[in-house]
Structures are given as structure tokens and as C-alpha cells.
Design a protein around this motif. Structure first.
Motif, short mmCIF file in Angstrom:
data_model
loop_
_atom_site.label_atom_id
_atom_site.label_comp_id
_atom_site.label_asym_id
_atom_site.label_seq_id
_atom_site.Cartn_x
_atom_site.Cartn_y
_atom_site.Cartn_z
N ASP A 219 -27.19 -32.18 -1.79
CA ASP A 219 -28.33 -32.07 -2.71
C ASP A 219 -29.50 -31.62 -1.87
O ASP A 219 -29.93 -32.33 -0.97
N THR A 220 -29.99 -30.42 -2.11
CA THR A 220 -31.15 -30.01 -1.32
C THR A 220 -32.34 -29.79 -2.22
O THR A 220 -32.21 -29.52 -3.41
N GLY A 221 -33.52 -29.93 -1.62
CA GLY A 221 -34.74 -29.74 -2.38
C GLY A 221 -35.78 -29.05 -1.53
O GLY A 221 -36.08 -29.49 -0.42
N1 SER Z 1 -33.27 -35.07 -3.63
C1 SER Z 1 -33.92 -34.57 -2.45
C2 SER Z 1 -35.41 -34.46 -2.62
O1 SER Z 1 -35.87 -34.54 -3.72
C3 SER Z 1 -33.37 -33.20 -2.11
O2 SER Z 1 -33.27 -32.43 -3.27
O3 SER Z 1 -36.11 -34.31 -1.66
#
Ligand code: SER
Length: 871
Positions: A219-221
Motif C-alpha cells: 500500500d503506497t501513498g
Molecule cells: N497508507 C499509507 C499512507 O497513507 C500509504 O498509502 O501513508
């Protein structure tokens, strides 16, 4: 690179690598443990937890995100944002760390073109594997890889669910932004632009790792605003092409420039940031309210209004900012364009309302400023301004500072905490009694049939204690394996009916949802006894259900009619669908005039008479949207939704029950329309035969009125009524004149009968036919008359209606001689069995002993003499 280009670059990079591009979920969190969507992964929580299969193993999104922590800090500096866009790539048990890191590096260096020498990364303190990947596979020098602890490099949603160690990518923005040494030293200079979470754990609501997820996920953000800051080399997000147009708009509204004075900048930033964030919230269906996300929205709108005031802006601000947001982001988020008018209207009406309370609050504030001592404004005042006038604390502090006062914020915080505690306790009380019972799932068959056989899975008493058997007279909650009873939802009331087992009958008075997939039948055992595990026949009241179905279909037609007549903004905000009647709440900024309401009623009935088929089907959220279906928010990608379609004109997401074609509704009769606050209106209507009954009742009423007025034809009734009322007014005024004359001569007569008592003129008389007011008026008139000749008193009474009534009036001169009206009346009052009370110049007494009136009046003279003697 402009913001739109960054979005495209990100998504196409991952699409090229086999990722499915999915739309952003609503800001109203699809996950019930969160109020608002805080990250790209929120809509994917069930896939990480293994509760549902993902739509594709690899996914990419640009997600609308909202973080409410410290709204009060936003704007004070240029770092914090509430709303932001988060770009992310996701793997559901597909690729893991190596690919995530390698692709992250490739996109940042090759597509964004950031010099590799400017990059730093952090990893979770024990994650040696990540260090090896960054160093050996990607090629980042080891001295630019830092290990950090849980607080920095372990990610979870702050609620129980998935979580995992993470690794962040930082870009060195150069010496003009801070000191050298890496992110450990300066996170302004070394700006974090991407967080890669190795989603592998399940965590508790405290964030402790409690287990492993079924698969290892990614999961990257990556915050779009931050990437834009780096690529556009601006000091903060406010100068990027994403937010600058809004800042410029705020500059224009205020007639001031950004960057000249810090105090002004704070307010301009708040207008820009909150303007954008609130427009997005409203477009997703959040409405201003006093709790939850509605309160977040309300607080932000109020903050905007108070800062507009601080900037000296007289006019409204929200509309301009909302339109600028639609302009700047409508292409990426079409919901903004679709709901433009609605968004503007909701924001403007909240602004309008707050301006009004602000004005009232300022009056209170000014009074309190006059009263303040020791240079301090009491915390209680700040609390009252907050509680009743919605003043944010910072507004009160600012206003106080302008007056050289300091707010007692400690006391304010204390009162806020007290209020929260009270709210928590109230909430606790409601939750008590749920026990450990877990409601079993129930199959709902009520779309197809109104009766079915099913096993009784559980029976509870009203205290939620499980029962093996319930006897006649017992109030129960019954759970069935399968049921035709519709549980209250989507505005439609729960079904009523009976559940019949071999041993007994339960009368069901309501049906409610009881958790995911569970349905509870609420009622009383009418006869015999019912047992857990028995087979039962569940039958819905067919007439009531039919009447409810008519109302539900009518509600959709009314909704369509209003949107058609008033505009797209007239969107449903709530409804009640009950047998034979409906209530429909919608957004609209002004009252509907009589003729518009009649037109709406007519159009709706015309549509019903078209007798179009009503069809319901289940489909994907996407397909429903593509067909223009309107409905509630909060669904997420992949959800299966139910669409109810009427003819070719109305299409709504709806779980309710309907008639098969609109002719069955027969008629909808609008009873009226009114405001329910904040740009919201409510229409109430009757449906089907119930509507006819109402029409008939109204008709009968009209006939009776006509007959009473002596109008042969009801058409003449209004004219007759008008004339009758005019005549009554005329007669009343004539009568008034006569009475006045009568009374004046009565006062003359009585005054002439005054007896002198030690230099005081005393009038005592019985006056039948006067009520208390009449006696008082006469006594007062007499007092004025007697006053001319020195001290005087009048005592009047009667014994009408079986009660003695007495009034005494004393002239001021008499009061000066020590005789008050209550004292004068006292023995008389006692004589009729009551007490006397009133003011020195006017007193009343009453008593049950009507026959003693004459005796009572006879005491007055003696009493006066006594009082004059000083007794
Ligand atoms: N869930 C993590 C964040 O919101 C990476 O997507 O930083």
C-alpha cells in the motif's frame, strides 16, 4: 510539471505495469471505523484483511483524502492541509517489497526527473530486508538510508485493521529550506513524498501487532501536493498550481496580497485550503451538522467566515471559493461538476446562517467586554460563545485581543471537557444492555414474497437476554433464518405482521436492521408460547406493505419532479416512507410558493398516471453510476448496488420495496412544505387511498364552513367569510365606543356615591357581570377619579359563577397615609375564605364563599378606619 500531469504520470506508470486504475472512493469513508477517508488504502481494507476478493491483484488510484487532526492549526503555517490527494499503487498478495521500492525509485528519478543524489529513504528499525533492497537492488548509498522507530515507520489507520512497517522516500530541497543531515534533522528541507507500506500485519485499535494478514501486500501513498512542491520548486503547497488559484481568489476577495503580512497570509491560506476542502466534502454528500463529519464541515465553514471577517471582507466568500474549486479540480473529480449548484448552495446557506449568529454573538461579546476585569475574558463567556453562537475559540481570542483582553482558555477547556464527558455518558447509557449476543444473519426474501416459513434462530427479551421460550404477553425480539419482513432502511419504515409457530403467535410491530445482514422482528407474544429452534410462518401485513410500497414509488417520483422543476441541486437529503404517507427532505434555498408546490403536485401525478413500469435490479456501482443513477454516498468500488428504475426517467440506488408500475400509486397529495434549516426543505404528502380520505375530509370541512356562513355554494364561502369578519370588526368597534361611554358614566355614578371616612373618599360596590379584568379596569378608573379630591380607595366585587371576587385600589396619597390596597382588602378576603395579594395601589382577592360577599364588603369601612388610626 503541473498537478494534472503528475496525476497522469503516476497512474500511467503503474498502468503500464499491470495495475488497474480505479476511481477515488468517496470522502465519506467506506470503512465504518473511520469518519472520513484518510488514505488511499481505506477502500481496500476488506481485501487486505482477506474478507473479500480484490477486483484485480494490482491497483492504482488517486484518492481524495482528508485528515482532521488539528484543523485549528491549518493555515497558521503553510505545512498542514486537511484535504489532499494521495496517489498510490497497491498489491493484494501479488508483488512485494522489491518491486515496490524499485518502481518507486524509477518513477521518481526517470519520470519526475528528480536527481538521484537528492533522494533519501527511511526504513523501519528492524527491516534489514528493506535496507538490502534499497542499497543492493536499487542502488541508494547506504549513508542515505536511515532506520527509524515505530512512530515514524510503522503505518496503520489508527483503528483496528491492517498495518505494517513502511519505508519513506524523501527529496532534499536544498539549503534554502533548512539544515543539512537528512530527514532525521530537518523534514522541511528533506520532504517526504512517498510512503511505501509493507502491509503484512493485523493490528489492534491501539496499533499493537496482533497477527499476520493472510497475504503480504503493498500500500503506497504519495501526496500530490508534496510532489508538486518538489517539481514546481515552491516553498509550500500554497504556491503550487493546485492551491495557488484559490489563494489568488482569496486575495481578490480581500483586496490584499499574499506574502506581505503574516496575519493576512494566515487568513488567506484558511480561505483557500478550507474552501477547497469543504467543497469536496459537500460534493460527497457531507452536510453541516453538530456531530461527526458534519461538524468537521461546519467548523471549517465557520472558520472561513470568521477569517473573511478578519480580512475585512463584507460579502459572501464560500460561493466564489467553491466555484474556483470546481474549476480547478472538476476534470479530475467529475462529482464536483455534477454537484456544482448543490455544493454552492449548501456552503452559502451555512455561511449565511453563521453570519447571522456571528452578529448575535458579537452583541453578547461586547457586553462581556464591558464587564471583563483584570484584562481577562472569562472562560465561561468563551464557552457560551462557542456553544450557542458557534464561535471558534480562536475567533473569540482574536476579538478579545483586539480589546486588549486575554481569554481564560483553561476554564474554556475545562467546560469543553465537561460537555464531552456528559455526551460520552449519555452515549454509554444507550449502549448498555447489548450484552454479548451476536445477531445471526437473516436471508431477506421480502422483495419476492410477503410470507415464508423459517426457523426461529433466537429470541431476546427487551433487555437483550436470550430466551428459550417466550410466553403470552412477553415483549420479544425475534431472529429468523429467513424473512419477508423489510427492516427499516432508506427512509422506509420496518414491516409489521405476525410470526406464527406451532405453539404461539408473535405480533410484529416493527422490523429493524441488527448489524450486517441481521434483521430483528420487534413485537409481543400475542397468544401461546414461541420457542427457539421452532419452525414458524412469518407473514407481513399485506395492506400496510402495499401502502408503503406506493409511498416509496411516489417518493422517487416526487424526487424526480423536484429536480426537474427546481434544478439538480434539489437533491434528497432524507425521507420517511410510511404506509400512505411520505416526508421528503431536499436541498433548496427558499420556500416553494403555493403555485410551484401545486405545479409539482400536478407534474408528479401526471407522471404517476403514465403508469410506467418500476423495475429493480442489482448491478455494480460503476454501471449504476454510468447510467446516471442518483443515490446515497459512501459506496465503494466493487460494491453491488440495487437500482430502482421508473420508466426511462428515474433511476435511484434504493433497497426499498415498490409497486410494479406507477399507476398503482394512484395519487399523491402534497400537504405542505417548510424549512428544516440550513437550506433544507421538507415536503409532506399523502399517497393513494389515504390521500383521497384527506381530500374528502378537507372537502367536508369546506362544506361545513360554507353552511355555517350561510353560503349555499362553497365557492361563495371565502367572500362570505371576509364580509362576516369585516362586519364583526365594525360591530366590535361600535360596541367598544358604547361600552366606553357606559363605563365612564358608571365610574361617575360610583364616584358620586363615595363616602367620606376620616378625610378619605371610599367607594364600595358590588358589580355583577364583570370578570376580574373588568373589575380591575373599573377600580383603576375610579382611583384616578378619586385622586382629584385627595386620598381615596375603591373596593369592588361580585360573586358570579359561585366564587367571590374582590378588587381594591388605593390612591398614592392614601398609601402615603399608611393604607395599602392589600391591607385594606385583608379582612374581606378572609371573610370569603381566601387571601389578598397585589401591589400597594392595587390588590385582588378571591374565595369560595360566594354567599359571604356582602359581609366581606361590609368589613372594608371598619378596616379603613382601623388602618387610618394606625392599627
Ligand atoms: N497508507 C499509507 C499512507 O497513507 C500509504 O498509502 O501513508
Amino acid at each position: 510539471m503541473r498537478g494534472s500531469e503528475i496525476r497522469r504520470t503516476f497512474t500511467s506508470f503503474f498502468e503500464e505495469r499491470g495495475h488497474k486504475l480505479l476511481p477515488s472512493a468517496s470522502l465519506i469513508s467506506p470503512d465504518p471505523s473511520l469518519l472520513l477517508t484518510t488514505a488511499g488504502m481505506v477502500q481496500f481494507i476488506p481485501y487486505f484483511l482477506g474478507h473479500a476478493p480484490p477486483p484485480a491483484p494490482r491497483v492504482v488510484t488517486v484518492q481524495k483524502a482528508f485528515r482532521t487532526t488539528d484543523i485549528d492549526l491549518v493555515g497558521l503555517d503553510a505545512r498542514h492541509l486537511t484535504f489532499f490527494e494521495m496517489m498510490g499503487n497497491f498489491s493484494f498478495g501479488d508483488y512485494f517489497k522489491s518491486e515496490a521500492c524499485a518502481w518507486g525509485y524509477e518513477l521518481v528519478t526517470e519520470r519526475y526527473g528528480i536527481d538521484p543524489d537528492r533522494l533519501w529513504v527511511s526504513v523501519f528499525e528492524t527491516d534489514d530486508e528493506a535496507i538490502e533492497i534499497w542499497a543492493d537492488e536499487v542502488g541508494i548509498p547506504r549513508d542515505r538510508i536511515v532506520r527509524r522507530g515505530r512512530d515514524d515507520n510503522f503505518w496503520w489507520t489508527n483503528a483496528a485493521g491492517p498495518g505494517g512497517p513502511d519505508s519513506e522516500i524523501f527529496v532534499d530541497r536544498g539549503p534554502k529550506y533548512g539544515v543539512e543531515g537528512g530527514p532525521e534533522f530537518d523534514e522541511e528541507r528533506y520532504l517526504e513524498i512517498w510512503n511505501l507500506v509493507f502491509m503484512q500485519n493485523e493490528v489492534s485499535d491501539q496499533g499493537e501487532v496482533v497477527g499476520e494478514l493472510p497475504k503480504k501486500n503493498i500500500d503506497t501513498g504519495s501526496g500530490l501536493e508534496r510532489v508538486a512542491v518538489v517539481l514546481q520548486d515552491t516553498p509550500t503547497a500554497f504556491e503550487t498550481d493546485l492551491l495557488w488559484p484559490l489563494v489568488a481568489m482569496a486575495e481578490e476577495l480581500a483586496g490584499r496580497k499574499y506574502g506581505e503580512d503574516e496575519r493576512t497570509d494566515v487568513s488567506l491560506r484558511i480561505l483557500a485550503e478550507h474552501g477547497r476542502a469543504t467543497a469536496f466534502l459537500v460534493a460527497d454528500g457531507v452536510l453541516p451538522s453538530n456531530e461527526g463529519r458534519g461538524y468537521v464541515l461546519r467548523r471549517m465553514l465557520r472558520r472561513m467566515v470568521s477569517h473573511a471577517r478578519r480580512l475585512g471582507i463584507d460579502g459572501m466568500v464560500t460561493e466564489t471559493l467553491a466555484r474556483a474549486t470546481v474549476e480547478g479540480f472538476g476534470e479530475a473529480y467529475p462529482e464536483l461538476v455534477e454537484n456544482r449548484d448543490y455544493v454552492v448552495q449548501v456552503m452559502a446557506s451555512e455561511e449565511d446562517r453563521f453570519r447571522a449568529t456571528l452578529r448575535q454573538g458579537l452583541v453578547l461579546f461586547e457586553q462581556e467586554v464591558d464587564r471583563a476585569t483584570g484584562g481577562r475574558l472569562p472562560g465561561d463567556v468563551a464557552f457560551r460563545l462557542h456553544d450557542t453562537h458557534g464561535f471558534p475559540l480562536e475567533l473569540t481570542r482574536e476579538l478579545a485581543a483586539d480589546q486588549g483582553l486575554e481569554v481564560d482558555t483553561e476554564r474554556f477547556a475545562e467546560l469543553m471537557e465537561e460537555q464531552r464527558r456528559r455526551a460520552r455518558e449519555a452515549a454509554k447509557k444507550v449502549a448498555v444492555g447489548t450484552g454479548s449476543f451476536v445477531a445471526p444473519e437473516t436471508e431477506f426474501v421480502g422483495y419476492e414474497r410477503l410470507a415464508d416459513e423459517a426457523r426461529i434462530l433466537a429470541i431476546l427479551d427487551p433487555g437483550d437476554t436470550e430466551l428459550e421460550v417466550a410466553e403470552e404477553g412477553q415483549d420479544v425480539r425475534v431472529f429468523l433464518e429467513r424473512t419477508p419482513f423489510y427492516p427499516e432502511g432508506g427512509g422506509q419504515v420496518g414491516d409489521t405482521g405476525v410470526i406464527r409457530s406451532t405453539g404461539g403467535v408473535v405480533r410484529v410491530t416493527d422490523t429493524q436492521p441488527a448489524g450486517p445482514g441481521a434483521i430483528v422482528h420487534i413485537g409481543t407474544v400475542q397468544s401461546g408460547e414461541v420457542r427457539r429452534g421452532e419452525w414458524a410462518q412469518a407473514s407481513v401485513d399485506a395492506d400496510a406493505r402495499e401502502a408503503t410500497a406506493r409511498s416509496h414509488t411516489a417518493t422517487h417520483v416526487v424526487h424526480w419532479t423536484l429536480r426537474n422543476l427546481l434544478g439538480e441541486h434539489a437533491r434528497q437529503a432524507g425521507s420517511l416512507v410510511a404506509p400512505g404517507r411520505l416526508r421528503f427532505d431536499f436541498s433548496h434555498h427558499q420556500a416553494l410558493p403555493r403555485d410551484v408546490l401545486e405545479e409539482a403536485e400536478y407534474v408528479a401525478n401526471r407522471r404517476l398516471a403514465d403508469d410506467d413500469p418500476v423495475r429493480a435490479y442489482e448491478t455494480t456501482m460503476d454501471y449504476a453510476k454510468s447510467q446516471g443513477a442518483i443515490g446515497l454516498f459512501g459506496e465503494k468500488y466493487g460494491d453491488i448496488v440495487r437500482v430502482v428504475e421508473i420508466g426511462d426517467y428515474s433511476r435511484e440506488l434504493c433497497g426499498g420495496t415498490h409497486v410494479p408500475h406507477t399507476g398503482k400509486v394512484a395519487i399523491v397529495r402534497v400537504l405542505g412544505e417548510g424549512s428544516i434549516g440550513s437550506g433544507m426543505r421538507r415536503i409532506e404528502a399523502l399517497v393513494g387511498p389515504d390521500a383521497l380520505r384527506h381530500v374528502n375530509a378537507e372537502h367536508r370541512l369546506l362544506e361545513e364552513v360554507a353552511a355555517a356562513l350561510g353560503a349555499g355554494d362553497p365557492g361563495q364561502a371565502p367572500e362570505r367569510a371576509r364580509r362576516a369578519i369585516e362586519r364583526i370588526k365594525q360591530l366590535e368597534s361600535e360596541l367598544g365606543k358604547i361600552r366606553k361611554g357606559d363605563r365612564a358614566s358608571l365610574v361617575d355614578t360610583l364616584a358620586a356615591r363615595a363616602m367620606p371616612v376620616d378625610g378619605v373618599s371610599l367607594v364600595v360596590a358590588t358589580l355583577p357581570g364583570e370578570d376580574a379584568d373588568g373589575l380591575r379596569e373599573l377600580a383603576q378608573a375610579l382611583r384616578s377619579r378619586l385622586e382629584r379630591d385627595g386620598p381615596g380607595a375603591a373596593v369592588l366585587g361580585n360573586a358570579d359563577g359561585g366564587r367571590a371576587l374582590l378588587v381594591a385600589a388605593a390612591t398614592p396619597a392614601l398609601v402615603q397615609r399608611g393604607v395599602t390596597a392589600p391591607a385594606l382588602l385583608e379582612p374581606a378576603a378572609r371573610a370569603v375564605g381566601g387571601g389578598a395579594g397585589g401591589k400597594p395601589i392595587l390588590a385582588f382577592a378571591g374565595g369560595k364563599d360566594a354567599a359571604a360577599l356582602d359581609r366581606a364588603l361590609a368589613t372594608v369601612r371598619v378596616r379603613l378606619e382601623e388602618l387610618l388610626r394606625g392599627g
